[in-house]
Design a protein around this motif. Structure first.
Motif, mmCIF file in Angstrom:
data_model
loop_
_atom_site.group_PDB
_atom_site.id
_atom_site.type_symbol
_atom_site.label_atom_id
_atom_site.label_comp_id
_atom_site.label_asym_id
_atom_site.label_seq_id
_atom_site.Cartn_x
_atom_site.Cartn_y
_atom_site.Cartn_z
ATOM 1 N N LEU A 130 8.844 2.577 -7.860
ATOM 2 C CA LEU A 130 9.384 1.532 -8.730
ATOM 3 C C LEU A 130 9.158 0.148 -8.114
ATOM 4 N N LEU A 131 9.392 0.024 -6.808
ATOM 5 C CA LEU A 131 9.157 -1.252 -6.121
ATOM 6 C C LEU A 131 7.706 -1.687 -6.261
ATOM 7 N N ASN A 132 6.787 -0.758 -6.030
ATOM 8 C CA ASN A 132 5.365 -1.090 -6.134
ATOM 9 C C ASN A 132 4.979 -1.477 -7.564
ATOM 10 N N THR A 133 5.590 -0.833 -8.523
ATOM 11 C CA THR A 133 5.329 -1.181 -9.921
ATOM 12 C C THR A 133 5.817 -2.592 -10.231
ATOM 13 N N SER A 152 3.557 -5.070 -8.608
ATOM 14 C CA SER A 152 2.308 -5.197 -9.358
ATOM 15 C C SER A 152 2.498 -6.065 -10.591
ATOM 16 N N LEU A 153 3.611 -5.875 -11.302
ATOM 17 C CA LEU A 153 3.887 -6.686 -12.481
ATOM 18 C C LEU A 153 4.057 -8.159 -12.113
ATOM 19 N N ALA A 154 4.642 -8.406 -10.934
ATOM 20 C CA ALA A 154 4.904 -9.785 -10.504
ATOM 21 C C ALA A 154 3.635 -10.560 -10.202
ATOM 22 N N THR A 155 2.493 -9.855 -10.061
ATOM 23 C CA THR A 155 1.236 -10.563 -9.834
ATOM 24 C C THR A 155 0.701 -11.195 -11.115
ATOM 25 N N ASN A 156 1.242 -10.799 -12.258
ATOM 26 C CA ASN A 156 0.864 -11.424 -13.524
ATOM 27 C C ASN A 156 1.304 -12.890 -13.494
ATOM 28 N N PRO A 157 0.400 -13.836 -13.814
ATOM 29 C CA PRO A 157 0.743 -15.261 -13.703
ATOM 30 C C PRO A 157 2.014 -15.655 -14.444
ATOM 31 N N LYS A 158 2.218 -15.116 -15.643
ATOM 32 C CA LYS A 158 3.408 -15.484 -16.395
ATOM 33 C C LYS A 158 4.672 -14.993 -15.705
ATOM 34 N N ILE A 159 4.609 -13.754 -15.228
ATOM 35 C CA ILE A 159 5.783 -13.196 -14.563
ATOM 36 C C ILE A 159 5.981 -13.838 -13.193
ATOM 37 N N VAL A 188 0.837 -1.200 0.000
ATOM 38 C CA VAL A 188 0.000 0.000 0.000
ATOM 39 C C VAL A 188 0.874 1.254 0.000
ATOM 40 N N ASP A 189 0.263 2.368 -0.437
ATOM 41 C CA ASP A 189 0.975 3.641 -0.399
ATOM 42 C C ASP A 189 0.518 4.452 0.810
ATOM 43 N N ASP A 190 0.971 5.698 0.905
ATOM 44 C CA ASP A 190 0.694 6.492 2.095
ATOM 45 C C ASP A 190 -0.773 6.901 2.208
ATOM 46 N N ARG A 191 -1.572 6.670 1.162
ATOM 47 C CA ARG A 191 -3.015 6.922 1.219
ATOM 48 C C ARG A 191 -3.793 5.614 1.330
ATOM 49 N N ASN A 192 -3.074 4.565 1.654
ATOM 50 C CA ASN A 192 -3.638 3.229 1.847
ATOM 51 C C ASN A 192 -4.226 2.646 0.566
ATOM 52 N N ARG A 193 -3.762 3.124 -0.569
ATOM 53 C CA ARG A 193 -4.196 2.561 -1.835
ATOM 54 C C ARG A 193 -3.367 1.313 -2.135
ATOM 55 N N ILE A 194 -4.013 0.262 -2.579
ATOM 56 C CA ILE A 194 -3.337 -1.001 -2.855
ATOM 57 C C ILE A 194 -2.585 -0.903 -4.182
ATOM 58 N N ARG A 195 -1.298 -1.144 -4.127
ATOM 59 C CA ARG A 195 -0.466 -1.063 -5.317
ATOM 60 C C ARG A 195 -0.128 -2.445 -5.878
ATOM 61 N N ALA A 196 -0.180 -3.478 -5.047
ATOM 62 C CA ALA A 196 0.051 -4.849 -5.496
ATOM 63 C C ALA A 196 -0.482 -5.780 -4.420
ATOM 64 N N SER A 197 -0.889 -6.974 -4.811
ATOM 65 C CA SER A 197 -1.434 -7.945 -3.859
ATOM 66 C C SER A 197 -0.919 -9.336 -4.183
#
Length: 401
Positions: free
Chosen positions: A360-363, A366-373, A76-85
């Motif tokens: 960059l870490l959050n990005t 997020s990309l790592a949640t893609n099944p292929k990645i 999450v970011d400083d506004r508690n928005r989910i950036r990756a799960s």
């Protein structure tokens, strides 16, 4: 085989070893410096060979009955928005969070309950002297009477004082420059079934995890150049944390405000133990005292459980303890070596210094949640929890609870 074995430490490795020694016909005594079983601690997971050991102890269902029901981790970011799960099924079910997550204190309690009728537990005392002889080990204690045992096993943690009585000249601690404080805080409305990972600039991390007791487990992790903070008293450590995290944002003020009232505050410097040899004479080591891989590895619980299982099993197979200790180390060394392959840069990647680095870490997460990645990511994130062929020893069938 009739042997008397003194075990120092009543966390995970010690009681697990006591269980298997009893199964093999040996008499175990466990000594613990704390006045009672330590109930605190953060979440640990059962995976790979560690889970197999729990199954062979007949404790898998009991462990499942105590899971935290954590569903995964949100970045999450400083506004508690989910950036990756990452859910429990992410990264082939063996990633950041697994289906078998339970509190360290609950696992320790489960092992204690399983062994307390067959093992002599001595709380509130500690070993102060060890004299190895041809036919036993003479042990002196801080308060108890001197005693002799056939063997002594040290299972009391990364910074074991008893280990240093015997192995100080061949022990090396690897530091990551990372500190972590763990403690329990009241549950808030924002705390759901998912853990939340928050990065603040200057390499600071706040992690909030749900438990099964109606509270929240907090941890504050940070990279810092000054050594020795773990040697400060708890009030001084907490004062440092308040200053260091004062401008971190997000829900950090809530965490800092409730820290002093936590019943289980614990602060440590994260490191590994590299011991050239795990035994000397009639004295051996197991778990973190021998080969701590650090929480960064995700393998601490597996190493403790597997190490205890193998050590007891080899003692049952060999009449000569030297041969047993050698076989234990030969079998387990490769497993430990893989678990300890934690790159120095790992905590720096997980805790960026700048806001740009955090984005960059959050990005990347997020990309790592893609099944292929994610299939590629498992090569780097999944610990080698199954990288050992567990022997089958006599008496390894679980007895009824």
């Amino acid at each position: 085989m009739s042997r008397t074995v003194l075990i120092s430490g009543a966390s995970i490795a010690g009681p697990a070893l006591a269980y298997w020694l009893h199964q093999h016909g040996m008499t175990a005594t466990v000594i613990e410096r704390a006045p009672e079983l330590r109930p605190g601690g953060q979440t640990v997971d059962l995976r790979g060979a560690g889970r197999t050991v729990i199954e062979r102890m007949g404790l898998e269902q009991a462990a499942r009955d105590r899971v935290t029901h954590e569903e995964g981790v949100h970045f999450v970011d400083d506004r508690n928005r989910i950036r990756a799960s990452f859910g429990t099924d992410s990264l082939d079910g063996d990633g950041f969070v697994t289906e078998l997550e339970l509190l360290r204190g609950e696992l320790a309690g489960l092992l204690y309950q399983r062994t307390r009728d067959d093992v002599d537990y001595v709380f509130g005392d500690e070993i102060t002297g060890l004299t190895d002889t041809d036919d036993g080990v003479d042990v002196t204690f801080r308060t108890g009477a001197d005693r002799r045992f056939d063997l002594v096993v040290l299972a009391d943690g990364l910074r074991s004082r008893t280990r240093d009585l015997v192995f100080a000249d061949i022990a090396r601690t690897r530091s990551f420059g990372l500190y972590t404080a763990y403690f329990t805080i009241p549950r808030a409305a924002s705390d759901g079934r998912w853990a939340r990972w928050y990065n603040a600039p200057d390499r600071r991390v706040v992690l909030l995890r749900p438990d099964n007791q109606g509270t929240t487990r907090a941890s504050l992790s940070f990279l810092y150049p000054q050594a020795g903070l773990e040697r400060l008293q708890a009030p001084a450590q907490q004062d440092f944390l308040r200053r260091h995290y004062a401008d971190a944002g997000w829900e950090t003020p809530r965490v800092l405000d409730t820290m002093a009232d936590s019943p289980d505050f614990y602060f440590e410097s994260i490191g590994q133990m590299h011991l050239k040899k795990w035994s000397r004479g009639r004295i051996a080591t197991v778990g973190d005292a021998a080969y701590c891989a650090s929480p960064l590895s995700g393998m601490g619980t597996s190493l403790a459980l597997v190490g205890a299982y193998v050590l007891a099993g080899e003692l049952s197979r060999h009449t000569d303890h030297s041969n047993a200790f050698h076989a234990y180390e030969t079998l387990l060394r490769p497993y430990v070596a893989q678990a300890q392959k934690v790159p120095w840069i790992a905590p720096r990647l997980a805790s960026p210094k700048t806001r740009t680095g955090i984005r960059l870490l959050n990005t990347i997460a997020s990309l790592a949640t893609n099944p292929k990645i994610s299939r590629l990511a498992t090569r780097f994130t999944n610990p080698p929890s199954d990288a050992i062929d567990l022997p089958t020893y006599p008496h390894t069938q679980p007895t009824p609870p």
